[in-house]
Design a protein around this motif. Sequence first.
Motif, PDB file in Angstrom:
ATOM      1  N   PRO A 151       0.837  -1.212   0.000  1.00  0.00           N
ATOM      2  CA  PRO A 151       0.000   0.000   0.000  1.00  0.00           C
ATOM      3  C   PRO A 151       0.869   1.257   0.000  1.00  0.00           C
ATOM      4  O   PRO A 151       0.953   1.967   0.993  1.00  0.00           O
ATOM      5  CB  PRO A 151      -0.801  -0.146   1.292  1.00  0.00           C
ATOM      6  CG  PRO A 151       0.063  -0.978   2.184  1.00  0.00           C
ATOM      7  CD  PRO A 151       0.927  -1.838   1.310  1.00  0.00           C
ATOM      8  N   PHE A 152       1.520   1.522  -1.136  1.00  0.00           N
ATOM      9  CA  PHE A 152       2.404   2.689  -1.233  1.00  0.00           C
ATOM     10  C   PHE A 152       1.604   3.971  -1.057  1.00  0.00           C
ATOM     11  O   PHE A 152       0.550   4.142  -1.651  1.00  0.00           O
ATOM     12  CB  PHE A 152       3.080   2.733  -2.609  1.00  0.00           C
ATOM     13  CG  PHE A 152       4.012   1.602  -2.874  1.00  0.00           C
ATOM     14  CD1 PHE A 152       5.144   1.402  -2.082  1.00  0.00           C
ATOM     15  CD2 PHE A 152       3.781   0.744  -3.931  1.00  0.00           C
ATOM     16  CE1 PHE A 152       6.016   0.363  -2.355  1.00  0.00           C
ATOM     17  CE2 PHE A 152       4.654  -0.300  -4.208  1.00  0.00           C
ATOM     18  CZ  PHE A 152       5.763  -0.495  -3.414  1.00  0.00           C
ATOM     19  N   GLN A 153       2.136   4.864  -0.249  1.00  0.00           N
ATOM     20  CA  GLN A 153       1.481   6.169  -0.085  1.00  0.00           C
ATOM     21  C   GLN A 153       1.961   7.128  -1.172  1.00  0.00           C
ATOM     22  O   GLN A 153       1.262   8.040  -1.562  1.00  0.00           O
ATOM     23  CB  GLN A 153       1.819   6.763   1.293  1.00  0.00           C
ATOM     24  CG  GLN A 153       1.334   5.924   2.467  1.00  0.00           C
ATOM     25  CD  GLN A 153      -0.178   5.786   2.511  1.00  0.00           C
ATOM     26  OE1 GLN A 153      -0.900   6.770   2.339  1.00  0.00           O
ATOM     27  NE2 GLN A 153      -0.674   4.578   2.722  1.00  0.00           N
ATOM     28  N   GLU A 154       3.183   6.889  -1.634  1.00  0.00           N
ATOM     29  CA  GLU A 154       3.780   7.846  -2.569  1.00  0.00           C
ATOM     30  C   GLU A 154       3.632   7.353  -4.013  1.00  0.00           C
ATOM     31  O   GLU A 154       2.971   6.383  -4.279  1.00  0.00           O
ATOM     32  CB  GLU A 154       5.254   8.042  -2.239  1.00  0.00           C
ATOM     33  CG  GLU A 154       5.481   8.647  -0.877  1.00  0.00           C
ATOM     34  CD  GLU A 154       6.897   8.368  -0.395  1.00  0.00           C
ATOM     35  OE1 GLU A 154       7.812   8.988  -0.957  1.00  0.00           O
ATOM     36  OE2 GLU A 154       7.072   7.542   0.498  1.00  0.00           O
ATOM     37  N   ASP A 155       4.301   8.052  -4.882  1.00  0.00           N
ATOM     38  CA  ASP A 155       4.215   7.728  -6.305  1.00  0.00           C
ATOM     39  C   ASP A 155       5.209   6.630  -6.676  1.00  0.00           C
ATOM     40  O   ASP A 155       6.065   6.802  -7.528  1.00  0.00           O
ATOM     41  CB  ASP A 155       4.452   8.981  -7.149  1.00  0.00           C
ATOM     42  CG  ASP A 155       5.799   9.622  -6.862  1.00  0.00           C
ATOM     43  OD1 ASP A 155       6.377   9.350  -5.795  1.00  0.00           O
ATOM     44  OD2 ASP A 155       6.273  10.393  -7.708  1.00  0.00           O
ATOM     45  N   ILE A 156       5.075   5.501  -6.009  1.00  0.00           N
ATOM     46  CA  ILE A 156       5.981   4.377  -6.237  1.00  0.00           C
ATOM     47  C   ILE A 156       5.270   3.329  -7.087  1.00  0.00           C
ATOM     48  O   ILE A 156       4.117   2.978  -6.803  1.00  0.00           O
ATOM     49  CB  ILE A 156       6.396   3.715  -4.892  1.00  0.00           C
ATOM     50  CG1 ILE A 156       6.989   4.748  -3.930  1.00  0.00           C
ATOM     51  CG2 ILE A 156       7.350   2.557  -5.114  1.00  0.00           C
ATOM     52  CD1 ILE A 156       8.287   5.350  -4.360  1.00  0.00           C
ATOM     53  N   SER A 157       5.935   2.837  -8.121  1.00  0.00           N
ATOM     54  CA  SER A 157       5.313   1.793  -8.944  1.00  0.00           C
ATOM     55  C   SER A 157       5.739   0.398  -8.490  1.00  0.00           C
ATOM     56  O   SER A 157       4.977  -0.555  -8.602  1.00  0.00           O
ATOM     57  CB  SER A 157       5.666   1.985 -10.413  1.00  0.00           C
ATOM     58  OG  SER A 157       7.061   1.940 -10.601  1.00  0.00           O
ATOM     59  N   GLY A 158       6.969   0.281  -7.969  1.00  0.00           N
ATOM     60  CA  GLY A 158       7.425  -1.035  -7.544  1.00  0.00           C
ATOM     61  C   GLY A 158       8.708  -0.965  -6.753  1.00  0.00           C
ATOM     62  O   GLY A 158       9.458   0.012  -6.846  1.00  0.00           O
ATOM     63  N   VAL A 159       8.929  -1.996  -5.944  1.00  0.00           N
ATOM     64  CA  VAL A 159      10.188  -2.111  -5.198  1.00  0.00           C
ATOM     65  C   VAL A 159      10.674  -3.551  -5.268  1.00  0.00           C
ATOM     66  O   VAL A 159       9.899  -4.491  -5.469  1.00  0.00           O
ATOM     67  CB  VAL A 159      10.052  -1.727  -3.697  1.00  0.00           C
ATOM     68  CG1 VAL A 159       9.776  -0.250  -3.513  1.00  0.00           C
ATOM     69  CG2 VAL A 159       9.018  -2.577  -2.994  1.00  0.00           C
ATOM     70  N   LEU A 160      11.982  -3.685  -5.096  1.00  0.00           N
ATOM     71  CA  LEU A 160      12.586  -4.994  -4.906  1.00  0.00           C
ATOM     72  C   LEU A 160      13.347  -4.913  -3.596  1.00  0.00           C
ATOM     73  O   LEU A 160      14.203  -4.042  -3.427  1.00  0.00           O
ATOM     74  CB  LEU A 160      13.552  -5.311  -6.055  1.00  0.00           C
ATOM     75  CG  LEU A 160      14.451  -6.540  -5.840  1.00  0.00           C
ATOM     76  CD1 LEU A 160      13.635  -7.822  -5.856  1.00  0.00           C
ATOM     77  CD2 LEU A 160      15.544  -6.589  -6.901  1.00  0.00           C
TER      78      LEU A 160
END
Length: 179
Positions: free
Chosen positions: A46-55
């Motif tokens: 549940p990203f709050q910011e403008d994040i599309s993906g993380v590893l």
Amino acid sequence: MMKQISYQDLTNEFIDKVLNENNIITVPIDVEQVAKSIGLKVLDYPFQEDISGVLVINEDGATIGYNPNESSVRRRFSIAHELGHFVLHADKNSSGMFMDKLLFRKNITTYSTKEEAIEREANYFAANLLMPQELVISEVNKLNPNKDDEENIKVLAKKFDVSVSAMTYRLVNLGIYYK
Ligand SMILES: [Zn+2]
């Protein structure tokens, strides 16, 4: 001196192997299944910011997080992109993280040249995984030649479950379509 292995070779080697081992011969490619088949976890964050993906890599292993608020085609591309960072860039033996902003493709000027190269490589990996050359060629051969190119690209994008722009870019790169 050892010969350097290019990211293209690493990408193609990985994709050939993973498609073979999972017996994937039809599209759309189940990108979550591919990631899980090599031991990664895939979760919606549940990203709050403008994040599309993380590893994220830590002592528990590697996890890809995607943004559930994005469209299906963008989520799929993000997961494939993060998998690209895992295969091509991540040090699997130490903790670390890659984080991608929603507009990383458009906002490329904010990256240094090295970061830019890494993002380009992850995008190359994602495009090759979601649209493997052999499967693209076989689907292109099934198209109706009486339809115009734009319509046919839409048909292909739907089959591969990717955006029309990603599909177009891939066809141009494969030398199948000339704009
Ligand atoms: Zn990235």
